[in-house]
Motif scaffolding. Structure first.
Motif, PDB file in Angstrom:
ATOM      1  N   THR A 152      -4.129  -5.072  -3.158  1.00 19.56           N
ATOM      2  CA  THR A 152      -2.843  -4.599  -3.410  1.00 19.56           C
ATOM      3  C   THR A 152      -2.321  -4.793  -4.692  1.00 19.56           C
ATOM      4  O   THR A 152      -2.774  -5.715  -5.372  1.00 19.56           O
ATOM      5  N   GLN A 153      -1.222  -4.064  -5.045  1.00 12.63           N
ATOM      6  CA  GLN A 153      -0.148  -4.585  -6.096  1.00 12.63           C
ATOM      7  C   GLN A 153       1.078  -5.178  -5.457  1.00 12.63           C
ATOM      8  O   GLN A 153       1.817  -5.361  -6.308  1.00 12.63           O
ATOM      9  N   TYR A 154       1.019  -5.360  -4.142  1.00 12.25           N
ATOM     10  CA  TYR A 154       2.269  -5.993  -3.850  1.00 12.25           C
ATOM     11  C   TYR A 154       2.101  -6.646  -2.520  1.00 12.25           C
ATOM     12  O   TYR A 154       2.261  -6.027  -1.527  1.00 12.25           O
ATOM     13  N   ALA A 172      -5.737  -0.810 -10.036  1.00  8.57           N
ATOM     14  CA  ALA A 172      -5.003  -0.036  -9.264  1.00  8.57           C
ATOM     15  C   ALA A 172      -4.368   1.476  -9.725  1.00  8.57           C
ATOM     16  O   ALA A 172      -4.513   2.265  -9.292  1.00  8.57           O
ATOM     17  N   PHE A 173      -3.747   1.151 -11.053  1.00  9.68           N
ATOM     18  CA  PHE A 173      -2.856   2.224 -11.716  1.00  9.68           C
ATOM     19  C   PHE A 173      -1.911   2.907 -10.847  1.00  9.68           C
ATOM     20  O   PHE A 173      -1.695   4.000 -10.967  1.00  9.68           O
ATOM     21  N   GLY A 174      -1.639   2.019  -9.780  1.00  8.34           N
ATOM     22  CA  GLY A 174      -0.249   2.803  -8.772  1.00  8.34           C
ATOM     23  C   GLY A 174      -0.913   2.961  -7.451  1.00  8.34           C
ATOM     24  O   GLY A 174       0.005   2.973  -6.585  1.00  8.34           O
ATOM     25  N   CYS A 175      -2.115   3.356  -7.265  1.00 11.57           N
ATOM     26  CA  CYS A 175      -2.547   3.488  -5.975  1.00 11.57           C
ATOM     27  C   CYS A 175      -2.448   2.414  -4.962  1.00 11.57           C
ATOM     28  O   CYS A 175      -2.383   2.437  -3.812  1.00 11.57           O
ATOM     29  N   THR A 191       1.538   9.920  -5.426  1.00  5.04           N
ATOM     30  CA  THR A 191       2.195   8.914  -5.622  1.00  5.04           C
ATOM     31  C   THR A 191       2.027   8.490  -7.291  1.00  5.04           C
ATOM     32  O   THR A 191       1.882   9.401  -7.852  1.00  5.04           O
ATOM     33  N   PHE A 192       2.617   7.323  -7.430  1.00  6.51           N
ATOM     34  CA  PHE A 192       2.976   6.931  -8.604  1.00  6.51           C
ATOM     35  C   PHE A 192       1.445   6.818  -9.315  1.00  6.51           C
ATOM     36  O   PHE A 192       0.526   6.292  -8.655  1.00  6.51           O
ATOM     37  N   MET A 193       1.295   7.162 -10.658  1.00  9.76           N
ATOM     38  CA  MET A 193      -0.022   6.883 -11.298  1.00  9.76           C
ATOM     39  C   MET A 193       0.328   6.640 -12.464  1.00  9.76           C
ATOM     40  O   MET A 193       1.044   7.412 -13.208  1.00  9.76           O
ATOM     41  N   ARG A 194      -0.283   5.626 -12.950  1.00 12.66           N
ATOM     42  CA  ARG A 194       0.082   5.150 -14.564  1.00 12.66           C
ATOM     43  C   ARG A 194       1.075   5.834 -15.269  1.00 12.66           C
ATOM     44  O   ARG A 194       0.650   6.790 -15.687  1.00 12.66           O
ATOM     45  N   ALA A 195       2.183   5.320 -15.449  1.00 18.45           N
ATOM     46  CA  ALA A 195       3.205   6.107 -16.247  1.00 18.45           C
ATOM     47  C   ALA A 195       3.545   7.359 -15.528  1.00 18.45           C
ATOM     48  O   ALA A 195       3.409   8.431 -16.177  1.00 18.45           O
ATOM     49  N   PRO A 196       3.998   7.178 -14.149  1.00 17.49           N
ATOM     50  CA  PRO A 196       4.350   8.562 -13.536  1.00 17.49           C
ATOM     51  C   PRO A 196       5.445   9.239 -14.202  1.00 17.49           C
ATOM     52  O   PRO A 196       6.388   8.718 -14.507  1.00 17.49           O
ATOM     53  N   GLY A 197       5.301  10.569 -14.231  1.00 16.89           N
ATOM     54  CA  GLY A 197       6.419  11.444 -15.099  1.00 16.89           C
ATOM     55  C   GLY A 197       6.172  11.458 -16.421  1.00 16.89           C
ATOM     56  O   GLY A 197       5.826  12.488 -16.905  1.00 16.89           O
ATOM     57  N   VAL A 238       6.603  -5.812  -6.606  1.00 22.94           N
ATOM     58  CA  VAL A 238       5.444  -4.930  -7.009  1.00 22.94           C
ATOM     59  C   VAL A 238       5.088  -5.118  -8.439  1.00 22.94           C
ATOM     60  O   VAL A 238       5.843  -5.060  -9.303  1.00 22.94           O
ATOM     61  N   SER A 239       3.640  -5.181  -8.540  1.00 27.54           N
ATOM     62  CA  SER A 239       3.063  -5.124 -10.033  1.00 27.54           C
ATOM     63  C   SER A 239       3.011  -3.714 -10.196  1.00 27.54           C
ATOM     64  O   SER A 239       1.984  -3.193 -10.295  1.00 27.54           O
ATOM     65  N   GLY A 240       4.257  -3.062 -10.370  1.00 31.32           N
ATOM     66  CA  GLY A 240       4.081  -1.348 -10.836  1.00 31.32           C
ATOM     67  C   GLY A 240       5.166  -1.540 -12.173  1.00 31.32           C
ATOM     68  O   GLY A 240       6.056  -2.377 -12.178  1.00 31.32           O
ATOM     69  N   GLY A 241       5.086  -0.429 -12.638  1.00 32.34           N
ATOM     70  CA  GLY A 241       6.340  -0.018 -13.567  1.00 32.34           C
ATOM     71  C   GLY A 241       6.264  -0.953 -14.682  1.00 32.34           C
ATOM     72  O   GLY A 241       7.238  -1.266 -15.586  1.00 32.34           O
ATOM     73  N   SER A 242       5.138  -1.546 -15.108  1.00 33.16           N
ATOM     74  CA  SER A 242       4.852  -2.574 -16.294  1.00 33.16           C
ATOM     75  C   SER A 242       5.779  -3.432 -16.237  1.00 33.16           C
ATOM     76  O   SER A 242       6.123  -4.192 -17.385  1.00 33.16           O
ATOM     77  N   GLY A 276       1.779  -2.344 -19.485  1.00 34.95           N
ATOM     78  CA  GLY A 276       0.774  -1.734 -18.763  1.00 34.95           C
ATOM     79  C   GLY A 276       0.605  -0.048 -18.657  1.00 34.95           C
ATOM     80  O   GLY A 276      -0.599   0.417 -18.624  1.00 34.95           O
ATOM     81  N   GLU A 277       1.559   0.601 -19.065  1.00 31.34           N
ATOM     82  CA  GLU A 277       1.654   1.986 -19.034  1.00 31.34           C
ATOM     83  C   GLU A 277       1.650   2.854 -20.099  1.00 31.34           C
ATOM     84  O   GLU A 277       1.073   4.066 -20.297  1.00 31.34           O
ATOM     85  N   ILE A 278       2.316   2.312 -21.294  1.00 33.65           N
ATOM     86  CA  ILE A 278       2.677   3.077 -22.327  1.00 33.65           C
ATOM     87  C   ILE A 278       1.463   3.683 -23.143  1.00 33.65           C
ATOM     88  O   ILE A 278       1.415   4.552 -23.588  1.00 33.65           O
TER      89      ILE A 278
HETATM   90 MO1  MOS Z   1       2.362   1.684 -11.887  1.00 33.66          MO
HETATM   91  S1  MOS Z   1       1.929   3.693 -11.586  1.00 33.66           S
HETATM   92  O1  MOS Z   1       3.862   1.482 -11.795  1.00 33.66           O
HETATM   93  O2  MOS Z   1       1.203   1.141 -10.694  1.00 33.66           O
END
Ligand code: MOS
Length: 755
Positions: free
Chosen positions: A219-221, A250-253, A357-363, A514-518, A715-717
């Motif tokens: 998990t990321q969270y 993970a990359f968001g998933c 879902t979110f995937m590396r730099a969603p949007g 959550v380890s997301g959104g860099s 993480g994402e840029i």
């Molecule tokens: Mo990332 S898509 O915020 O895990």
């Protein structure tokens, strides 16, 4: 100056933070000592295997599980007919609670192909796999909605906001802007469904002890898993213990708790034994989200001198029939370029697929392909250099939030990138550069990603033996969290690397988001620094109060921590080891805690990481094959906490962007609604042979407004804009503009310089 020299210059700092330190968990990783979720050796463990639906829309009429139940080793067969009632889980309450609205094995309704419809629990994995094949299912099948194009008539306005903005946003007057334009770009860009494909599959081990449960999860969270499992089973959160020491990508998933997690817990409760559930790669294509397909229309208007007079970014993306996820592709367009007249509009189309879902730099990832391709098209129309066009429209303040930037080294990114890459060697005319049989092209694009930070906590303990431990229930997705937290703790405490241990990934530790959104480096890094300072302050107190200490009477601001000692700033010969201070005070250890709260309500700055991508491609004139020969990326990510892992993040992002540009595409059968290429043999990701030398330059910066440790997030840029730079290079090489990714040979053959 060469790139490596530049990196070295930036690294010539006395500080531990920033140094290109090898991963502290590197040895564990290469020796197999790093324990991933599926690798916890629990006693008496049973194995669960899930059965996936073969239809994409309809109802289950009946199951025949008799053969499966009689198969060797089978402990239980679970379907919606006998599953325990589970409550819905919401893991991302703000938006995009992708797993939220549909609970697994609770009804006979099938919403998408690959949806879990049954589960076998057996003594061994092989027995469970065998038995699952013996289940017979009859369906009441209906035609699925499986084609974005066919379903576009049913496009609807998202109920939720699009990355915090209204689905329809307007600034100024775009019609007036377009009327005032001398040149115009008006084009449609498409990005396909893509999948995260981390190397480690999703995996959960669940073990109950009465009303308490331990969950080992990929998990990321960790705290999100705790929350979800507690909600699913209606038990207090304190009864759920979640462990995740390493996450294999993970990359968001893995930021959302998907259906297999409560199912593993339900299985373990049913058979009264620990249960391991590892999902198949094929199941990961259906059940863990994906990057949604987009169709984006970009309209740009500009004066002859290059000034933008209007930007319109509109389009559709898909969601599932049972939940709403918006791929916020218009997000970066709000703020990237200075333009008074701006309009964004997004619509959703429901398909019989699992929720995206979110995937590396969603949007940003999808949106910047469109926007940065359109900018390139405009540059050719105006006969301007693509970099110059971007400089002309550089936003000196955030045009959307009307705030100054915290820091922004975007112009510097263009300049250093052009220099590093050798942009001046580019001949402006498309299809004008050749190397024998090959067409050569150069392209560039901007990168941008917002600074996201979340509240987080950490604890740091300094022990009598002079070692220290930093703890927080955060995650290392392969990004380097263990290493950078070690560096931050070491720098603050004045301890050598080998004296500091970082412990993460366990909900018995202080909470992290959550380890997301860099966000992790900034958020948890700040907490570790704060906790280390709090622990030091206690040590200072002990020394300060002790007449026998050379530091007696000194206040905290007169003392520094270095070389495992506290010393007087004014006279560093007056010093004492941590061990001496604690021993004399009769203390085994001192402990400091810190909660980082970011106050975004009083936001005075707009904070983003920025960068620029430069790609060189070689296109085979006969076969249309595109190879990337060189790539350079220059980034302003604020302070790089570790040059090596930060550069790695950028490279990884760019490689993912290379995959997006040239090969990645999830193909949904438009009639059956089944994902055709649901494994790594058919869904192509870049391999080493596809990846050229990638020069990375990280510009020196310390953004105190982005985070107290100066970092903006890394993480994402790296992926943002990378595919556009490649598409722009392909156009430059061939004169063929490919507006629908991936750029496969069939889209080039017989066109432009290949005709
Ligand atoms: Mo990332 S898509 O915020 O895990």
């Amino acid at each position: 100056m060469s790139v490596s020299q530049q990196s070295k210059t930036t690294n010539q700092t006395k500080s531990v933070v920033g140094r290109p330190l090898d991963r502290v968990d590197g040895r564990l990783k290469v020796t197999g000592g790093a324990r991933f979720a599926a690798e916890w050796p629990l006693e008496n463990m049973a194995h669960a295997v899930l059965l996936s639906s073969t239809i994409a829309n309809g109802r289950i009429k009946s199951f025949d599980t008799s053969a499966a139940e009689k198969a060797p080793g089978v402990l239980h067969v679970m379907t919606h007919e006998n599953a325990p009632r589970l409550k819905p889980v919401f893991t991302n309450p703000a938006e995009g609670d992708a797993a939220g609205r549909r609970v697994p094995l609770q009804s006979p309704v099938v919403y998408y192909a690959g949806q879990y419809i049954a589960m076998v629990i057996a003594e061994t994995l092989e027995q469970a796999k065998h038995a699952v094949e013996l289940i017979r299912v009859t369906y009441d099948e209906q035609l699925p909605a499986a084609d974005l194009d066919k379903e576009r008539g049913k496009a609807y306005v998202p109920k939720q906001k699009v990355a915090g903005k209204p689905a329809d946003s307007l600034r100024g007057d775009v019609d007036a802007g377009l009327r005032a334009a001398d040149a115009r770009v008006d084009e449609t860009y498409r990005t396909p469904t893509e999948h995260h494909n981390p190397m480690e599959p999703h995996a959960t081990i669940a073990a109950w002890d009465g009303d308490k449960i331990t969950v080992y999860d990929a998990t990321q969270y960790t705290y999100g898993v705790r929350h979800s499992v507690a909600m699913s089973f209606g038990i207090p959160e304190e009864n759920v213990h979640v462990v995740c020491k390493f996450t294999g990508g993970a990359f968001g998933c893995k930021g959302t708790v998907w259906a297999h997690v409560p199912l593993a817990a339900a299985a373990a409760r049913q058979v009264r034994r620990p249960v391991k559930l590892v999902t198949m790669r094929q199941q990961m294509f259906a059940n863990m989200g994906h990057r949604a397909e987009t169709e984006q229309h970009v309209t740009l208007g500009a004066k002859r001198d290059g000034h933008l007079t209007a930007i319109i970014h509109e389009g559709i993306s898909h969601t599932s029939v049972y939940d709403e996820y918006v791929e916020p592709f218009s997000k970066p367009t709000h703020m990237l370029y200075a333009c008074d007249n701006f309009k964004a509009s997004q619509r959703l189309v429901a398909l019989n697929v699992g929720t995206p879902t979110f995937m590396r730099a969603p949007g940003e990832t999808s949106g910047m392909f469109a926007l940065e391709s359109a900018l390139d098209e405009l540059a050719y129309k105006l006969n301007l250099d693509p970099i110059q066009l971007r400089l002309i429209n550089h936003a000196d303040t955030d045009p959307d939030e009307k705030l100054p930037w915290s820091t922004k080294l975007l112009k510097e990114s263009y300049r250093v990138g052009a220099e590093t890459f050798g942009w001046s060697r580019r001949k402006p005319q498309p299809a004008s550069m050749r190397e024998g049989h090959y067409l050569v092209g150069m392209g560039m694009a901007t990168a941008v990603y917002p600074v996201n930070h979340f509240p987080s906590s950490a604890r740091v303990t300094i022990r009598q033996d002079g070692s220290a431990v930093a703890e927080s229930s955060t995650h290392d997705l392969g990004t380097g969290t263990y290493t950078i937290l070690t560096q931050i703790a070491c720098e603050t405490l004045g301890l050598p690397i080998e004296r500091v241990e970082v412990i993460i990934g366990d909900t018995n530790l202080p909470k992290a988001m959550v380890s997301g959104g860099s966000s992790t480096a900034m958020s948890v890094g700040t907490s570790v620094q704060g906790a280390a300072r709090a622990a030091l302050a206690k040590l200072v107190d002990a020394a300060h109060a002790d007449q026998r200490s050379p530091l007696y009477g000194a206040s905290a601001d007169q003392i520094v921590a270095r070389d495992s000692r506290l010393a007087l700033k004014s006279d560093t010969t007056k010093s004492e080891t941590f061990t001496d201070i604690l021993t004399r005070a009769g203390m085994k250890e001192v402990e400091g805690s810190y909660d980082t709260q970011f106050n975004d309500r009083e936001k005075k700055f707009s904070s983003h990481a920025f960068g620029a991508h430069f790609a060189e491609v070689r296109v085979d004139r006969d076969f249309g094959e595109v190879r990337i020969t060189r790539f350079a990326g220059v980034f302003d990510i604020g302070r790089a906490l570790n040059m090596k892992t930060a550069e790695s993040q950028m490279r990884g992002g760019i490689i993912m962007g290379l995959g997006m540009a040239l090969m990645e595409e999830t193909v949904l059968d438009a009639n059956l609604g089944i994902i055709v290429n649901r494994d790594l043999a058919e869904y192509h990701v870049p391999v080493h042979a596809d990846v050229p030398m990638i020069d990375i330059v990280l510009l020196e910066n310390f953004d105190e407004h982005a985070s107290p440790i100066g970092a903006k997030g890394a993480g994402e840029i790296g992926i943002v804009g990378a595919a556009a730079a490649i598409a722009n290079a392909v156009y430059h090489a061939t004169g063929v503009r490919v507006r629908d990714l991936p750029i496969t040979p069939d889209k080039l053959l017989g066109k432009g310089a290949l005709s």
